[in-house]
Design a protein around this motif. Structure first.
Motif, PDB file in Angstrom:
ATOM      1  N   SER A 273       3.503  13.539   5.224  1.00  0.00           N
ATOM      2  CA  SER A 273       4.578  12.558   5.106  1.00  0.00           C
ATOM      3  C   SER A 273       5.881  13.125   4.541  1.00  0.00           C
ATOM      4  O   SER A 273       6.844  12.390   4.397  1.00  0.00           O
ATOM      5  CB  SER A 273       4.132  11.387   4.223  1.00  0.00           C
ATOM      6  OG  SER A 273       4.016  11.787   2.871  1.00  0.00           O
ATOM      7  N   THR A 274       5.919  14.408   4.245  1.00  0.00           N
ATOM      8  CA  THR A 274       7.120  15.011   3.661  1.00  0.00           C
ATOM      9  C   THR A 274       8.252  15.030   4.690  1.00  0.00           C
ATOM     10  O   THR A 274       8.061  15.447   5.822  1.00  0.00           O
ATOM     11  CB  THR A 274       6.832  16.435   3.171  1.00  0.00           C
ATOM     12  OG1 THR A 274       5.773  16.373   2.215  1.00  0.00           O
ATOM     13  CG2 THR A 274       8.057  17.067   2.533  1.00  0.00           C
TER      14      THR A 274
ATOM     15  N   GLN B 179      -1.278   3.414  -2.366  1.00  0.00           N
ATOM     16  CA  GLN B 179      -1.378   2.486  -3.494  1.00  0.00           C
ATOM     17  C   GLN B 179      -1.902   3.147  -4.763  1.00  0.00           C
ATOM     18  O   GLN B 179      -1.751   2.610  -5.846  1.00  0.00           O
ATOM     19  CB  GLN B 179      -2.248   1.271  -3.138  1.00  0.00           C
ATOM     20  CG  GLN B 179      -3.726   1.553  -2.984  1.00  0.00           C
ATOM     21  CD  GLN B 179      -4.123   1.871  -1.552  1.00  0.00           C
ATOM     22  OE1 GLN B 179      -3.308   2.325  -0.750  1.00  0.00           O
ATOM     23  NE2 GLN B 179      -5.372   1.620  -1.227  1.00  0.00           N
ATOM     24  N   TYR B 180      -2.498   4.336  -4.630  1.00  0.00           N
ATOM     25  CA  TYR B 180      -2.993   5.064  -5.796  1.00  0.00           C
ATOM     26  C   TYR B 180      -1.993   6.119  -6.276  1.00  0.00           C
ATOM     27  O   TYR B 180      -2.310   6.951  -7.112  1.00  0.00           O
ATOM     28  CB  TYR B 180      -4.332   5.725  -5.480  1.00  0.00           C
ATOM     29  CG  TYR B 180      -5.352   4.722  -5.005  1.00  0.00           C
ATOM     30  CD1 TYR B 180      -5.862   3.765  -5.873  1.00  0.00           C
ATOM     31  CD2 TYR B 180      -5.767   4.701  -3.681  1.00  0.00           C
ATOM     32  CE1 TYR B 180      -6.783   2.823  -5.438  1.00  0.00           C
ATOM     33  CE2 TYR B 180      -6.685   3.768  -3.238  1.00  0.00           C
ATOM     34  CZ  TYR B 180      -7.193   2.827  -4.122  1.00  0.00           C
ATOM     35  OH  TYR B 180      -8.095   1.890  -3.686  1.00  0.00           O
ATOM     36  N   ASP B 181      -0.785   6.090  -5.713  1.00  0.00           N
ATOM     37  CA  ASP B 181       0.290   7.026  -6.026  1.00  0.00           C
ATOM     38  C   ASP B 181      -0.047   8.462  -5.599  1.00  0.00           C
ATOM     39  O   ASP B 181       0.405   9.419  -6.206  1.00  0.00           O
ATOM     40  CB  ASP B 181       0.648   6.970  -7.513  1.00  0.00           C
ATOM     41  CG  ASP B 181       2.127   7.218  -7.758  1.00  0.00           C
ATOM     42  OD1 ASP B 181       2.924   6.897  -6.859  1.00  0.00           O
ATOM     43  OD2 ASP B 181       2.477   7.744  -8.826  1.00  0.00           O
ATOM     44  N   LEU B 182      -0.852   8.586  -4.555  1.00  0.00           N
ATOM     45  CA  LEU B 182      -1.203   9.892  -3.998  1.00  0.00           C
ATOM     46  C   LEU B 182      -0.365  10.144  -2.753  1.00  0.00           C
ATOM     47  O   LEU B 182      -0.213   9.262  -1.897  1.00  0.00           O
ATOM     48  CB  LEU B 182      -2.683   9.942  -3.634  1.00  0.00           C
ATOM     49  CG  LEU B 182      -3.656   9.751  -4.787  1.00  0.00           C
ATOM     50  CD1 LEU B 182      -5.081   9.643  -4.269  1.00  0.00           C
ATOM     51  CD2 LEU B 182      -3.529  10.887  -5.784  1.00  0.00           C
TER      52      LEU B 182
ATOM     53  N   ARG C  20       0.782  -1.223   0.000  1.00  0.00           N
ATOM     54  CA  ARG C  20       0.000   0.000   0.000  1.00  0.00           C
ATOM     55  C   ARG C  20       0.816   1.276   0.000  1.00  0.00           C
ATOM     56  O   ARG C  20       0.308   2.303  -0.383  1.00  0.00           O
ATOM     57  CB  ARG C  20      -0.914   0.018   1.208  1.00  0.00           C
ATOM     58  CG  ARG C  20      -1.948  -1.065   1.169  1.00  0.00           C
ATOM     59  CD  ARG C  20      -2.802  -0.984   2.383  1.00  0.00           C
ATOM     60  NE  ARG C  20      -2.270  -1.923   3.365  1.00  0.00           N
ATOM     61  CZ  ARG C  20      -2.929  -2.359   4.403  1.00  0.00           C
ATOM     62  NH1 ARG C  20      -4.128  -1.936   4.644  1.00  0.00           N
ATOM     63  NH2 ARG C  20      -2.393  -3.215   5.231  1.00  0.00           N
ATOM     64  N   TYR C  21       2.051   1.243   0.467  1.00  0.00           N
ATOM     65  CA  TYR C  21       2.835   2.462   0.643  1.00  0.00           C
ATOM     66  C   TYR C  21       4.224   2.317   0.048  1.00  0.00           C
ATOM     67  O   TYR C  21       4.795   1.232   0.066  1.00  0.00           O
ATOM     68  CB  TYR C  21       2.975   2.800   2.129  1.00  0.00           C
ATOM     69  CG  TYR C  21       1.665   2.924   2.837  1.00  0.00           C
ATOM     70  CD1 TYR C  21       0.876   4.058   2.676  1.00  0.00           C
ATOM     71  CD2 TYR C  21       1.201   1.909   3.662  1.00  0.00           C
ATOM     72  CE1 TYR C  21      -0.340   4.176   3.325  1.00  0.00           C
ATOM     73  CE2 TYR C  21      -0.018   2.015   4.310  1.00  0.00           C
ATOM     74  CZ  TYR C  21      -0.779   3.155   4.139  1.00  0.00           C
ATOM     75  OH  TYR C  21      -1.983   3.264   4.769  1.00  0.00           O
TER      76      TYR C  21
END
Length: 68
Positions: free
Chosen positions: A58-59, A50-53, A9-10
């Protein structure tokens, strides 16, 4: 919608280069990968789902990794 058991997922990605980390089931593992890349190369990294979003908050900036 949630990912099924055992699905990745990540993953970590870099803003400054084309690097993409391997995929993980848990967010914390992907965040660790992002921190490792930020430490090693002084690049800004983040985690995507998982959707590349990009995951909000999280930066990881290189200066943040030196304080930890």
């Amino acid at each position: 919608m949630t990912a099924g058991h055992g699905q990745y997922r990540y993953r970590a990605k870099c803003v400054d280069c084309p690097w993409e980390g391997r995929q993980f089931i848990r967010y914390g593992m992907a965040e660790g990968s992002a921190r490792d890349h930020a430490n090693a190369y002084a690049h800004i990294t983040f985690v995507v789902d998982q959707y590349d979003l990009r995951i909000a908050g999280s930066t990881i900036r290189p200066a943040e990794t030196r304080r930890a």
